[in-house]
Motif scaffolding. Sequence first.
Motif, short mmCIF file in Angstrom:
data_model
loop_
_atom_site.label_atom_id
_atom_site.label_comp_id
_atom_site.label_asym_id
_atom_site.label_seq_id
_atom_site.Cartn_x
_atom_site.Cartn_y
_atom_site.Cartn_z
N UNK A 107 9.20 18.51 -17.98
CA UNK A 107 9.09 17.04 -18.14
C UNK A 107 8.95 16.30 -16.82
N UNK A 108 9.73 16.68 -15.81
CA UNK A 108 9.66 15.94 -14.55
C UNK A 108 8.32 16.15 -13.84
N UNK A 109 7.67 17.29 -14.10
CA UNK A 109 6.36 17.54 -13.49
C UNK A 109 5.28 16.68 -14.15
N UNK A 110 5.34 16.56 -15.47
CA UNK A 110 4.37 15.73 -16.19
C UNK A 110 4.54 14.26 -15.82
N UNK A 111 5.79 13.80 -15.76
CA UNK A 111 6.01 12.39 -15.43
C UNK A 111 5.55 12.07 -14.01
N UNK A 112 5.74 13.01 -13.09
CA UNK A 112 5.32 12.77 -11.71
C UNK A 112 3.81 12.62 -11.62
N UNK A 113 3.08 13.51 -12.29
CA UNK A 113 1.62 13.51 -12.17
C UNK A 113 1.00 12.38 -12.98
N UNK A 114 1.39 12.27 -14.26
CA UNK A 114 0.68 11.37 -15.17
C UNK A 114 1.25 9.96 -15.22
N UNK A 115 2.46 9.77 -14.75
CA UNK A 115 3.03 8.43 -14.74
C UNK A 115 3.12 7.83 -13.34
N UNK A 116 3.42 8.67 -12.34
CA UNK A 116 3.63 8.15 -11.00
C UNK A 116 2.39 8.22 -10.11
N UNK A 117 1.66 9.36 -10.18
CA UNK A 117 0.60 9.58 -9.20
C UNK A 117 -0.80 9.28 -9.72
N UNK A 118 -1.17 9.83 -10.87
CA UNK A 118 -2.55 9.70 -11.34
C UNK A 118 -3.00 8.25 -11.54
N UNK A 119 -2.15 7.35 -12.05
CA UNK A 119 -2.61 5.96 -12.24
C UNK A 119 -2.85 5.21 -10.94
N UNK A 120 -2.36 5.71 -9.82
CA UNK A 120 -2.47 4.98 -8.56
C UNK A 120 -3.79 5.31 -7.87
N UNK A 121 -4.62 4.32 -7.71
CA UNK A 121 -5.92 4.47 -7.06
C UNK A 121 -6.08 3.40 -5.99
N UNK A 122 -6.12 3.76 -4.72
CA UNK A 122 -5.96 5.12 -4.18
C UNK A 122 -4.50 5.54 -4.16
N UNK A 123 -4.27 6.84 -4.10
CA UNK A 123 -2.92 7.39 -4.11
C UNK A 123 -2.42 7.57 -2.69
N UNK A 124 -1.30 6.95 -2.36
CA UNK A 124 -0.58 7.18 -1.10
C UNK A 124 0.86 7.41 -1.53
N UNK A 125 1.30 8.68 -1.54
CA UNK A 125 2.55 8.99 -2.25
C UNK A 125 3.34 10.07 -1.54
N UNK A 126 4.68 9.94 -1.61
CA UNK A 126 5.62 10.92 -1.09
C UNK A 126 6.38 11.51 -2.27
N UNK A 127 6.15 12.79 -2.54
CA UNK A 127 6.85 13.50 -3.60
C UNK A 127 7.99 14.28 -2.96
N UNK A 128 9.23 13.84 -3.22
CA UNK A 128 10.38 14.36 -2.48
C UNK A 128 11.41 15.01 -3.40
N UNK A 129 10.97 15.67 -4.46
CA UNK A 129 11.90 16.34 -5.36
C UNK A 129 12.60 17.49 -4.65
N UNK A 265 2.13 13.54 0.34
CA UNK A 265 3.09 14.23 1.18
C UNK A 265 4.15 14.90 0.31
N UNK A 266 4.46 16.16 0.59
CA UNK A 266 5.45 16.91 -0.17
C UNK A 266 6.58 17.35 0.77
N UNK A 267 7.80 17.05 0.39
CA UNK A 267 8.96 17.52 1.16
C UNK A 267 10.21 17.33 0.32
N UNK A 268 11.18 18.22 0.51
CA UNK A 268 12.47 18.08 -0.17
C UNK A 268 13.48 17.35 0.71
#
Length: 576
Positions: A107-129, A265-268
């Motif tokens: 669930x958290x993977x789907x929400x990240x991609x389809x709710x948080x990232x994909x709708x943003x055009x252009x995407x400038x995002x920090x995924x920090x799970x 950007x990806x980092x924990x």
Amino acid sequence: MTRLEELTKGTVVEGIEYGGPVTVVGVEWSGDDALELVYKNASGGVDNILLYRYNEPQIKLVSSTDGWTFRGDGELFRLVNEAHRLSLAHLFDPYQAVHSSVIEPLPHQISAVYEKMLPRQPLRFLLADDPGAGKTIMAGLLMKELFARGNLERCLVCCPGSLTEQWQDELYQKFGLRFEMVARQQIEESPSGNPYAEKDFVIARLDHMSRSDSVQEKLKQTEWDLIVVDEAHKMSASYSGGEISETKRYRLGRLLSGLSRHFLLLTATPHNGKDEDFQLFLRLLDSDRFEGRFRKRTRRPNVEGLMRRTIKEELRRFDGTYLFPPREAFTVTYQLSPAEERLYEEVTDYVREEFNRAESLKSGRVRTVGFALTVLQRRLASSPEAIYRSLVRRRERLQAKLEDESKKVRQAAEVGQEPELNSLTRKLQDTDEARSDEVEEAEEQVLDLATAALTLAELEEEIRTLRRLERIAAAVRESGRDRKWEELSNLLRDNPQMFDDEGHRRKIIIFTEHRDTLTYLTGRIRALLGESTRVVTVMGGMTREARRAAQTGFLESPDVSVLVATDAAGEGVNLQ
């Protein structure tokens, strides 16, 4: 070739404008070999041009006012139609990447991609799970969705060198995305000298790009649809004396940020505890919002729309159960046997004496000798096998050095230091880009070569000391008494947590730092369990295929219950 006489009103021809075919509006001849053509282009604009006989080869008749002829290539029409249909697939199936990939998303993977990232055009995002959330999976889903929608033609993945193979494997195996790795060899072999411009889907090493000005000049000549940076916290900057102190990695991040429409950007570990440094990090994503120095006593940086962080305790499956079981950490203590205690004290005394002697030299040897002795102390704590092998190798290398120096100098002359020691030590101080096997190999070279001995007499004395330590270690090794192993074997044999409710042995991972200890443990565990096939290993120097086979066997085979691994288990092997 089209003759000028064929250009009549209503004719559609190519070769007049670069923008595509045009429609003939009128023709006025000038003699027999020239005419003035009035035409309408695809955008509706009207223009004119003079054409001569020598222009005929470049003009091609597309169609005329005779209507549709249906004489086109049917197979090509079918392929174009299918390509157009696939480009619209996301309108029918908004989760197309999920259904066409070899994954079981959470669930958290789907929400990240389809709710948080994909709708943003252009995407400038920090995924920090948190670690283990599957940030590689989320990045792969995003890539595949953008690719399916025609928005991803060029993509660059930038990550530490130890993770490049894992990225390449997972993107291909799970998403069918073929990425090519670019490093020094690919740059040297590139026909144009710039493989970043030649290749559309690239994986590159973070430090290779950040340390090379020539590589960055090549990057400046490229544009990307998406750039993904893994372990992005390494691209850090901080304030020093009121001024911004930028690392080479941070300057690379600023460069990459301007080369792509989408920047992920990806980092924990995005925050080092200093809000001002965090604001500098966020400036890589949005230089306007986070411009200027962070002021204390103000609210924390506003990351709305730029960042998502989910901790392990929040991650659940679709049925509502927690993804990760509660973690229980405890330390098993043990008492050294008299022989082990003597070995520990003797080696510790040797390390202390040699380090004190190196410090008294006040030369460049202090760093290399100190590092070598630290490695020796770690081997001592690892296992009797590891310290024995290390002492043997060190004594043999110093013996060879003694014989070599004896041929060149007299007894009282100074013993030279191996020229490669300084470069090896510097390499070990920054191991982000090195694989675990490369690090261990460099450690062994430093351990075997570094010495505080200045004269041949001092070197002979150190070799005699090593022979004595070697004999003590051999006695411990041959006695069969290894208190650490005894505690581990008791856990494997008698601890109820090692078995499930049906009495079957659970899957167990045992990590160790050194290959000598890994080999030693593997043999003893196989003897304890009675079957060699029940234990697999992952260590540095293994091929990708061998690591993948060990991973598959451990995860899928009911006969394999123990994985013994060094740090190489984090390089190209995903046990999530």
